[in-house]
Design a protein around this motif. Structure first.
Motif, PDB file in Angstrom:
ATOM      1  N   ARG A   3       0.813  -1.210   0.000  1.00 50.27           N
ATOM      2  CA  ARG A   3       0.000   0.000   0.000  1.00 50.27           C
ATOM      3  C   ARG A   3       0.854   1.272   0.000  1.00 50.27           C
ATOM      4  O   ARG A   3       0.336   2.371  -0.090  1.00 50.27           O
ATOM      5  CB  ARG A   3      -0.890  -0.047   1.255  1.00 50.27           C
ATOM      6  CG  ARG A   3      -1.854   1.091   1.421  1.00 50.27           C
ATOM      7  CD  ARG A   3      -2.722   0.851   2.644  1.00 50.27           C
ATOM      8  NE  ARG A   3      -3.444   2.038   3.045  1.00 50.27           N
ATOM      9  CZ  ARG A   3      -4.344   2.070   4.020  1.00 50.27           C
ATOM     10  NH1 ARG A   3      -4.622   0.967   4.684  1.00 50.27           N
ATOM     11  NH2 ARG A   3      -4.952   3.176   4.343  1.00 50.27           N
ATOM     12  N   CYS A  41       0.486   4.739  -1.910  1.00 51.29           N
ATOM     13  CA  CYS A  41      -0.680   5.605  -1.745  1.00 51.29           C
ATOM     14  C   CYS A  41      -0.340   6.980  -1.182  1.00 51.29           C
ATOM     15  O   CYS A  41      -1.118   7.925  -1.341  1.00 51.29           O
ATOM     16  CB  CYS A  41      -1.718   4.930  -0.846  1.00 51.29           C
ATOM     17  SG  CYS A  41      -2.463   3.462  -1.583  1.00 51.29           S
ATOM     18  N   ILE A  59     -10.663  -0.851  -4.530  1.00 53.16           N
ATOM     19  CA  ILE A  59      -9.485  -1.167  -3.716  1.00 53.16           C
ATOM     20  C   ILE A  59      -9.927  -2.119  -2.616  1.00 53.16           C
ATOM     21  O   ILE A  59     -10.963  -1.916  -1.988  1.00 53.16           O
ATOM     22  CB  ILE A  59      -8.862   0.096  -3.105  1.00 53.16           C
ATOM     23  CG1 ILE A  59      -8.298   1.018  -4.204  1.00 53.16           C
ATOM     24  CG2 ILE A  59      -7.752  -0.269  -2.124  1.00 53.16           C
ATOM     25  CD1 ILE A  59      -7.820   2.365  -3.687  1.00 53.16           C
ATOM     26  N   VAL A 107      -8.578  -3.972   0.939  1.00 48.56           N
ATOM     27  CA  VAL A 107      -7.559  -3.977   1.990  1.00 48.56           C
ATOM     28  C   VAL A 107      -7.738  -5.226   2.842  1.00 48.56           C
ATOM     29  O   VAL A 107      -8.846  -5.756   2.971  1.00 48.56           O
ATOM     30  CB  VAL A 107      -7.636  -2.706   2.866  1.00 48.56           C
ATOM     31  CG1 VAL A 107      -7.366  -1.462   2.034  1.00 48.56           C
ATOM     32  CG2 VAL A 107      -8.990  -2.587   3.548  1.00 48.56           C
ATOM     33  N   ILE A 164      -2.594  -4.369  -0.635  1.00 54.06           N
ATOM     34  CA  ILE A 164      -3.903  -4.052  -1.194  1.00 54.06           C
ATOM     35  C   ILE A 164      -4.038  -4.638  -2.593  1.00 54.06           C
ATOM     36  O   ILE A 164      -3.049  -4.880  -3.285  1.00 54.06           O
ATOM     37  CB  ILE A 164      -4.171  -2.531  -1.251  1.00 54.06           C
ATOM     38  CG1 ILE A 164      -3.206  -1.835  -2.224  1.00 54.06           C
ATOM     39  CG2 ILE A 164      -4.108  -1.910   0.134  1.00 54.06           C
ATOM     40  CD1 ILE A 164      -3.553  -0.382  -2.491  1.00 54.06           C
ATOM     41  N   ILE A 169     -14.582   0.363  -1.905  1.00 54.67           N
ATOM     42  CA  ILE A 169     -13.567  -0.030  -0.933  1.00 54.67           C
ATOM     43  C   ILE A 169     -14.074  -1.271  -0.208  1.00 54.67           C
ATOM     44  O   ILE A 169     -15.160  -1.264   0.370  1.00 54.67           O
ATOM     45  CB  ILE A 169     -13.302   1.090   0.093  1.00 54.67           C
ATOM     46  CG1 ILE A 169     -12.883   2.378  -0.619  1.00 54.67           C
ATOM     47  CG2 ILE A 169     -12.243   0.650   1.095  1.00 54.67           C
ATOM     48  CD1 ILE A 169     -11.561   2.299  -1.352  1.00 54.67           C
ATOM     49  N   SER A 223     -12.924  -4.936   2.241  1.00 58.72           N
ATOM     50  CA  SER A 223     -11.928  -5.436   3.179  1.00 58.72           C
ATOM     51  C   SER A 223     -12.273  -6.863   3.581  1.00 58.72           C
ATOM     52  O   SER A 223     -13.428  -7.292   3.524  1.00 58.72           O
ATOM     53  CB  SER A 223     -11.861  -4.552   4.426  1.00 58.72           C
ATOM     54  OG  SER A 223     -13.087  -4.574   5.127  1.00 58.72           O
ATOM     55  N   ILE A 245     -11.460   9.503  -1.561  1.00 57.69           N
ATOM     56  CA  ILE A 245     -10.337   8.574  -1.645  1.00 57.69           C
ATOM     57  C   ILE A 245      -9.100   9.256  -2.234  1.00 57.69           C
ATOM     58  O   ILE A 245      -7.996   9.126  -1.702  1.00 57.69           O
ATOM     59  CB  ILE A 245     -10.694   7.339  -2.502  1.00 57.69           C
ATOM     60  CG1 ILE A 245     -11.985   6.692  -2.000  1.00 57.69           C
ATOM     61  CG2 ILE A 245      -9.548   6.339  -2.524  1.00 57.69           C
ATOM     62  CD1 ILE A 245     -11.917   6.213  -0.573  1.00 57.69           C
ATOM     63  N   ILE A 301      -7.407   5.397   2.188  1.00 60.21           N
ATOM     64  CA  ILE A 301      -8.266   4.215   2.203  1.00 60.21           C
ATOM     65  C   ILE A 301      -8.814   4.018   3.607  1.00 60.21           C
ATOM     66  O   ILE A 301      -8.142   3.439   4.464  1.00 60.21           O
ATOM     67  CB  ILE A 301      -7.496   2.961   1.752  1.00 60.21           C
ATOM     68  CG1 ILE A 301      -6.761   3.217   0.438  1.00 60.21           C
ATOM     69  CG2 ILE A 301      -8.451   1.785   1.595  1.00 60.21           C
ATOM     70  CD1 ILE A 301      -5.818   2.111   0.026  1.00 60.21           C
TER      71      ILE A 301
END
Length: 495
Positions: free
Chosen positions: A191, A194, A215, A217, A235, A251, A253, A272, A284
């Motif tokens: 990541r 970013c 994205i 995570v 990511i 987003i 996860s 973002i 993020i």
């Protein structure tokens, strides 16, 4: 139907560190392949670091489960490690059989050559560069390794107008140039790109050429590459080659473990992709708490520059200064402060049982490593992989450590007033602010690695000077619970 089995076990272990190899688990590969959407009728696929073919096999499984959508899959796979040539060839043969059984035309061009050396001449438009197809899909888990400024990889990339200090960003930048307009890129990387100054050129290149759609995570650093010592957060990114950004970005996860639940939300593009002056960052948020923390942080008025403060990295690199380091303070030495000395937001020096040297000789050779005594705010540069907090700050109080000069070790950031100490109330307020839950939440959303860079602290937002001094006067250091710190910071910062 043929079942494709790929190995993501390390092959040729001794080469892995030099090549920066981290093999993609099959369940992660399946998630990445599911993001190729829509599936083109004719896919021209690039995998620039194919390994044993795990990502390609995942895409084959997907298209074969959707008969009639994709009619042709044309693969170009780069893999420089000779120990992977046979398992990659076996995987491609299995992919061909599976596609043929589903009525899909399949071909694979396996290239056992350096991807950067091959793609850089194409990117810079050399007349005699090798020919590659125009790719409409790229799936990639690129190698992760720092590259020296004088390395062959760095020189190849620089010749194509690409400036980066890590292989993975160089791979992505070249892949982007090889994609056709509208082409899809799904990648798994650290990541770290970013935010931060080192990846700013790559970040600008990415955001100018690609529209990020999604994205993902991972809640745990260890679950994705459980056999590897991966320090940074990882990511998955899904983007299309277009200068027009997406209005919303998805987003999601998960823990990263097989069959773990995936939680997803849609957020506006400007929530973002954030701008600070000429720089752009990719923020993020992991959960609602991060969103609330960032909203709160966005209302804060000041940067360190606005406060008249400067952040620097500790000057003492211990292995370079080893002849001048002492285990304990003696005549002619001054304190050497490490992150280990941080204890309950204060500096506990000297410490019993400390395995690091605690003093540095004050002499002509160390003059540039020392700073004048004063009140400073210290912030750890590194935290452990799964440590609860990312921001860990402490107050250096010269009344507790009465020396004329001090040395701060390189794993600490220190905040100062252009080379001098801070007013005590301001320093206490800034320390409490850093140690608040809200600041930590926001920094985690802002930064995707365990490092707390000086550049990150410069770009961070703070209460104004008056509010910080009021926070500092509201309580004494080292006597507050987390709940009390959060209550004081929130009450005064929100006034």
């Amino acid at each position: 139907m043929t079942i494709i089995r790929t190995s993501n076990k390390p092959i040729g272990q001794r080469n892995r560190e030099s090549l920066g190899q981290f093999f993609t688990p099959s369940h992660v590969a399946d998630l990445m392949a599911s993001w190729v959407d829509p599936l083109p009728e004719r896919i021209t696929l690039l995998d620039a670091g194919a390994g044993t073919g795990t990502l390609i096999a995942a895409l084959v499984r997907r298209i074969c489960r959707m008969p009639g959508v994709t009619k042709q899959l044309r693969v170009t796979a780069f893999e420089i490690d000779p120990s992977l040539a046979q398992p990659l060839a076996v995987c491609m043969a299995s992919c061909q059989r599976m596609c043929e059984s589903s009525g899909i035309s399949f071909s694979a061009d396996i290239r056992q050559v350096d991807f950067i050396a091959t793609a850089a001449p194409i990117a810079r438009g050399d007349l005699f560069a090798e020919s590659l197809p125009s790719f409409n899909v790229a799936l990639v888990n690129p190698p992760y390794r720092k590259i020296r400024s004088d390395s062959a990889e760095r020189l190849h990339l620089r010749s194509a107008g690409i400036e980066t200090s890590n292989l993975y960003a160089g791979f992505l930048a070249l892949i982007i140039r090889l994609l056709a307009p509208g082409g899809q890129l799904v990648s798994i990387t650290p990541r770290s790109f970013c935010n931060g100054p080192y990846f700013r050129p790559f970040r600008d290149d990415l955001l100018d050429r690609m529209a990020i759609r999604r994205i993902h995570v991972f809640d745990s650093r260890s679950a994705v590459f459980e056999q590897d010592d991966v320090l940074q957060e990882t990511i998955i990114m899904d983007a299309v080659k277009s200068a027009e950004p997406c209005a919303t970005i998805r987003i999601s996860s998960s823990t990263g473990a097989p069959e773990s639940a995936v939680h997803e939300r849609k957020l506006p593009h400007n929530a973002i992709i954030r701008s600070t002056g000429a720089d752009r960052f990719i923020h993020i948020p992991a959960d609602d708490a991060d969103l609330l923390a960032r909203e709160w942080m966005g209302r804060l008025p000041a940067t360190l520059h606005d406060l008249g403060l400067v952040v620097s990295t500790g000057r003492v690199v211990d292995f370079r200064a080893r002849p001048f380091l002492r285990d304990e303070p003696t005549n002619g030495t001054v304190p050497l402060i490490y992150p280990h000395h941080i204890r309950r937001a204060m500096i506990d020096w000297p410490r019993d049982g400390m395995r690091k040297p605690q003093a540095i000789v004050r002499c002509r050779e160390t003059a540039d490593l020392l700073i004048p005594s004063g009140v400073y705010v210290l912030v750890k540069r590194f935290t452990a992989k799964e440590e609860r907090r990312r921001l860990v700050a402490a107050l250096y109080d010269p009344t507790r450590i009465p020396y004329q000069e001090i040395g701060f070790e390189n794993h600490l950031n220190y905040i100062h007033a252009h080379g001098r100490g801070l007013p005590p109330a301001l320093a206490r307020g800034l320390t409490l602010f850093f140690n608040s839950t809200w600041a930590d939440h926001c920094f985690r959303a802002f930064s995707g690695h365990t490092q707390v860079n000086a550049a990150d602290l410069r770009a961070f937002r703070y209460p104004d000077r008056e509010a910080l001094e009021r926070i500092g006067r509201a309580a004494s250091m080292g006597e507050l619970s987390q709940v009390e710190i959060d209550a004081i910071v929130m009450e005064i910062a929100n006034e």
